[in-house]
Design a protein around this motif. Structure first.
Motif, PDB file in Angstrom:
ATOM      1  N   ARG A  14       1.338  10.271  -3.422  1.00  0.00           N
ATOM      2  CA  ARG A  14       2.237   9.389  -4.157  1.00  0.00           C
ATOM      3  C   ARG A  14       3.490   9.113  -3.336  1.00  0.00           C
ATOM      4  O   ARG A  14       3.903   9.930  -2.505  1.00  0.00           O
ATOM      5  N   PRO A  15       4.103   7.963  -3.561  1.00  0.00           N
ATOM      6  CA  PRO A  15       5.325   7.627  -2.818  1.00  0.00           C
ATOM      7  C   PRO A  15       6.438   8.629  -3.112  1.00  0.00           C
ATOM      8  O   PRO A  15       6.576   9.114  -4.240  1.00  0.00           O
ATOM      9  N   ALA A  16       7.233   8.915  -2.095  1.00  0.00           N
ATOM     10  CA  ALA A  16       8.361   9.834  -2.273  1.00  0.00           C
ATOM     11  C   ALA A  16       9.621   9.105  -2.711  1.00  0.00           C
ATOM     12  O   ALA A  16      10.620   9.742  -3.033  1.00  0.00           O
ATOM     13  N   SER A  17       9.586   7.768  -2.737  1.00  0.00           N
ATOM     14  CA  SER A  17      10.732   6.987  -3.196  1.00  0.00           C
ATOM     15  C   SER A  17      10.247   5.940  -4.189  1.00  0.00           C
ATOM     16  O   SER A  17       9.041   5.717  -4.347  1.00  0.00           O
ATOM     17  N   ASP A  18      11.191   5.290  -4.874  1.00  0.00           N
ATOM     18  CA  ASP A  18      10.838   4.242  -5.845  1.00  0.00           C
ATOM     19  C   ASP A  18      11.068   2.848  -5.279  1.00  0.00           C
ATOM     20  O   ASP A  18      11.311   1.892  -6.025  1.00  0.00           O
ATOM     21  N   ALA A  77       8.516  -1.980   9.705  1.00  0.00           N
ATOM     22  CA  ALA A  77       9.344  -2.531  10.777  1.00  0.00           C
ATOM     23  C   ALA A  77      10.797  -2.115  10.635  1.00  0.00           C
ATOM     24  O   ALA A  77      11.558  -2.152  11.607  1.00  0.00           O
ATOM     25  N   ASN A  78      11.176  -1.696   9.418  1.00  0.00           N
ATOM     26  CA  ASN A  78      12.593  -1.443   9.144  1.00  0.00           C
ATOM     27  C   ASN A  78      12.925   0.008   8.822  1.00  0.00           C
ATOM     28  O   ASN A  78      14.084   0.402   8.918  1.00  0.00           O
ATOM     29  N   GLU A  79      11.947   0.818   8.429  1.00  0.00           N
ATOM     30  CA  GLU A  79      12.293   2.167   8.007  1.00  0.00           C
ATOM     31  C   GLU A  79      11.098   3.113   8.087  1.00  0.00           C
ATOM     32  O   GLU A  79       9.940   2.687   8.081  1.00  0.00           O
ATOM     33  N   ASP A  80      11.415   4.412   8.165  1.00  0.00           N
ATOM     34  CA  ASP A  80      10.407   5.451   8.028  1.00  0.00           C
ATOM     35  C   ASP A  80      10.038   5.577   6.547  1.00  0.00           C
ATOM     36  O   ASP A  80      10.848   5.280   5.662  1.00  0.00           O
ATOM     37  N   VAL A  81       8.834   6.024   6.279  1.00  0.00           N
ATOM     38  CA  VAL A  81       8.364   6.172   4.900  1.00  0.00           C
ATOM     39  C   VAL A  81       7.762   7.563   4.723  1.00  0.00           C
ATOM     40  O   VAL A  81       7.083   8.075   5.623  1.00  0.00           O
ATOM     41  N   GLU A  82       8.002   8.163   3.576  1.00  0.00           N
ATOM     42  CA  GLU A  82       7.429   9.463   3.249  1.00  0.00           C
ATOM     43  C   GLU A  82       6.555   9.359   1.998  1.00  0.00           C
ATOM     44  O   GLU A  82       6.900   8.656   1.044  1.00  0.00           O
ATOM     45  N   PRO A 117       2.928  19.762  -4.968  1.00  0.00           N
ATOM     46  CA  PRO A 117       2.993  19.325  -3.567  1.00  0.00           C
ATOM     47  C   PRO A 117       2.580  20.431  -2.605  1.00  0.00           C
ATOM     48  O   PRO A 117       2.953  21.588  -2.782  1.00  0.00           O
ATOM     49  N   VAL A 118       1.791  20.055  -1.596  1.00  0.00           N
ATOM     50  CA  VAL A 118       1.395  21.001  -0.550  1.00  0.00           C
ATOM     51  C   VAL A 118       1.707  20.471   0.841  1.00  0.00           C
ATOM     52  O   VAL A 118       1.700  21.230   1.808  1.00  0.00           O
ATOM     53  N   ALA A 119       1.965  19.170   0.950  1.00  0.00           N
ATOM     54  CA  ALA A 119       2.248  18.588   2.268  1.00  0.00           C
ATOM     55  C   ALA A 119       3.104  17.345   2.110  1.00  0.00           C
ATOM     56  O   ALA A 119       3.147  16.720   1.036  1.00  0.00           O
ATOM     57  N   LYS A 120       3.765  16.997   3.184  1.00  0.00           N
ATOM     58  CA  LYS A 120       4.560  15.774   3.261  1.00  0.00           C
ATOM     59  C   LYS A 120       3.958  14.889   4.349  1.00  0.00           C
ATOM     60  O   LYS A 120       3.691  15.355   5.462  1.00  0.00           O
ATOM     61  N   PRO A 175       0.812  -1.226   0.000  1.00  0.00           N
ATOM     62  CA  PRO A 175       0.000   0.000   0.000  1.00  0.00           C
ATOM     63  C   PRO A 175       0.841   1.270   0.000  1.00  0.00           C
ATOM     64  O   PRO A 175       0.335   2.349  -0.325  1.00  0.00           O
ATOM     65  N   LEU A 176       2.123   1.165   0.359  1.00  0.00           N
ATOM     66  CA  LEU A 176       3.008   2.324   0.401  1.00  0.00           C
ATOM     67  C   LEU A 176       3.638   2.631  -0.949  1.00  0.00           C
ATOM     68  O   LEU A 176       4.350   3.626  -1.077  1.00  0.00           O
ATOM     69  N   GLU A 177       3.383   1.794  -1.968  1.00  0.00           N
ATOM     70  CA  GLU A 177       4.113   1.895  -3.218  1.00  0.00           C
ATOM     71  C   GLU A 177       3.216   2.140  -4.419  1.00  0.00           C
ATOM     72  O   GLU A 177       3.566   1.798  -5.555  1.00  0.00           O
ATOM     73  N   VAL A 178       2.057   2.745  -4.194  1.00  0.00           N
ATOM     74  CA  VAL A 178       1.165   3.124  -5.285  1.00  0.00           C
ATOM     75  C   VAL A 178       0.770   4.589  -5.116  1.00  0.00           C
ATOM     76  O   VAL A 178       0.876   5.157  -4.036  1.00  0.00           O
ATOM     77  N   GLN A 179       0.307   5.195  -6.206  1.00  0.00           N
ATOM     78  CA  GLN A 179      -0.233   6.543  -6.131  1.00  0.00           C
ATOM     79  C   GLN A 179      -1.745   6.459  -5.931  1.00  0.00           C
ATOM     80  O   GLN A 179      -2.412   5.576  -6.474  1.00  0.00           O
ATOM     81  N   TYR A 180      -2.267   7.386  -5.148  1.00  0.00           N
ATOM     82  CA  TYR A 180      -3.702   7.462  -4.883  1.00  0.00           C
ATOM     83  C   TYR A 180      -4.242   8.798  -5.403  1.00  0.00           C
ATOM     84  O   TYR A 180      -3.531   9.808  -5.402  1.00  0.00           O
ATOM     85  N   TRP A 181      -5.515   8.787  -5.829  1.00  0.00           N
ATOM     86  CA  TRP A 181      -6.187   9.998  -6.305  1.00  0.00           C
ATOM     87  C   TRP A 181      -7.542  10.137  -5.621  1.00  0.00           C
ATOM     88  O   TRP A 181      -8.215   9.138  -5.331  1.00  0.00           O
TER      89      TRP A 181
END
Length: 391
Positions: free
Chosen positions: A253-257, A280-285, A317-320, A229-235
């Motif tokens: 949208r994900p900030a990384s690939d 469990a292993n990293e922060d996500v943006e 972009p307006v928010a992170k 769910p962290l690796e797709v774009q939503y609209w």
């Protein structure tokens, strides 16, 4: 089981089969063909769907809207009562919960003046609960689901009068992993709900004399066996006000690939597991973006099957969104996920939902949430971000 549901299930079985091989070709397919095919489908949708809107931010309210919204609500209530008789009731849409995670919603310092309104008025960081989920109305194994994911963002500590009285300090944003909605308007949505209740939702798209093949094509071009769910774009698919006279759509949208590898035979709750492994292993943006309406003909308010062209108005972009490393899959936190109520009308007048599907959602979401909470003997709660759960 009658013949109709059998045919429906057989077609969905082909979707499941495609999902098993999807990871081996879908990235290349999307890179080469997705956008050209989307443009072709949108071309034909625009030919068939005549847009009467002539002014920016123009809403056209049909006289039978309230009756249609009430009919949709009743049909979805009937489905919920039948499907969840004697057991925990789930949402009638955006049904399967992959997880609710703690996050921060950080409004950026540099935001275009035209959209610096409401919650985006000043650079500020808010706590948030983000729910990742599947499309519903059932909760099959992930490989057998439709392949369109949902996101619900509940931003907390947002001051100002709200359009719904059940929550005072929240701002909700909703989206799916396709830029257009399943149905163009509430009249068509009522037809779809009838087929869902009859256990033949596929028939809505393929009826010979009332076909919705183009809407099915749009959904199919974005549906897939997802990695996470962290690796797709939503609209948002549908528009919202941003101040006076400006209509916008949202996207996340994900900030990384980062790409999680999908196993050949993914477990039934693969998307929950992949979400848990990553966090469990990293922060996500994630990036939160806004697209402003600039052309009333090409960017309609009332037709949710038409994509607003980014060449006319790009997302900015307006928010992170910052999701810290965490555990979220304890039974207590999953129970908390089921209690939460996400509603696009949890907002101020500055960000009022626009269009017939959004207007109907006020009744549909509110009454279905109340019904689910009553069936589960779980009173409505408004979270504030201070909630903690045993890990």
């Amino acid at each position: 089981m009658s013949l109709g549901p059998r045919i429906n299930d057989a077609i969905l079985g082909l979707v499941t089969l495609e999902h098993r091989v999807d990871p081996y070709f879908r990235d290349g397919f999307n890179a080469l063909l997705q956008h050209p095919l989307v443009n072709m489908v949108q071309f034909f949708l625009r030919l068939l769907h005549k847009n009467p809107e002539t002014a920016l931010c123009q809403e056209i309210v049909e006289p039978d809207e309230q009756q249609i919204a009430a009919a949709i609500t009743e049909k979805m209530k009937e489905f919920t009562a039948l499907e969840y008789q004697g057991r925990t009731a789930e949402r009638a849409g955006n049904t399967k919960t992959y997880g609710v995670v703690r996050a921060e919603f950080q409004v950026l310092e540099e935001v275009l003046p035209i959209v610096r309104k409401g919650v985006f008025a000043e650079a500020k960081t808010y706590p948030a609960w983000i729910r990742f989920s599947g499309p519903g109305p059932l909760s099959p194994p992930d490989v057998a689901d439709a392949g369109i994911l949902s996101i619900g963002i509940k931003v907390m500590g947002v001051a100002g009068d709200k359009l719904l009285g059940d929550e005072k300090w929240t701002q909700d944003f909703l989206g799916i992993s396709c830029p257009t909605f399943t149905t163009p308007n509430t009249k068509e949505n009522l037809k779809l709900q009838g087929e869902i209740y009859a256990r033949t939702p596929v028939f809505y798209f393929f009826k010979p004399f009332d076909s919705h093949l183009l809407d099915a094509a749009m959904q199919g071009l974005y549906a897939r066996m997802n990695r996470s769910p962290l690796e797709v774009q939503y609209w948002s698919c549908v528009p919202y006000l941003c101040g006076d006279g400006l209509a916008v759509k949202y996207s996340v949208r994900p900030a990384s690939d980062h790409k999680t590898k999908i196993p050949w035979n993914p477990p039934d709750n693969w998307l929950r597991q992949s979400l848990a492994m990553r966090l469990a292993n990293e922060d996500v943006e994630l990036d939160f973006l806004i697209q402003a309406q600039t052309d009333p003909r090409r960017m309609p308010i009332e037709d949710a099957s038409i994509e607003w062209p980014e060449r006319l108005s790009p997302f900015v972009p307006v928010a992170k969104i910052r999701i810290p490393r965490q555990r979220f899959d304890s039974p207590e936190q999953l129970d908390f996920a089921n209690v939460l109520s996400y509603n696009p009308w949890h907002t101020s007048a500055t960000h009022r939902p626009l269009g017939n599907q959004n207007r109907a959602r006020k009744l549909i979401y509110t009454q279905l949430s109340e019904m689910r909470q009553a069936m589960n003997h779980a009173p409505h709660i408004e979270p504030d971000g201070s909630e903690t759960f045993q890990q």
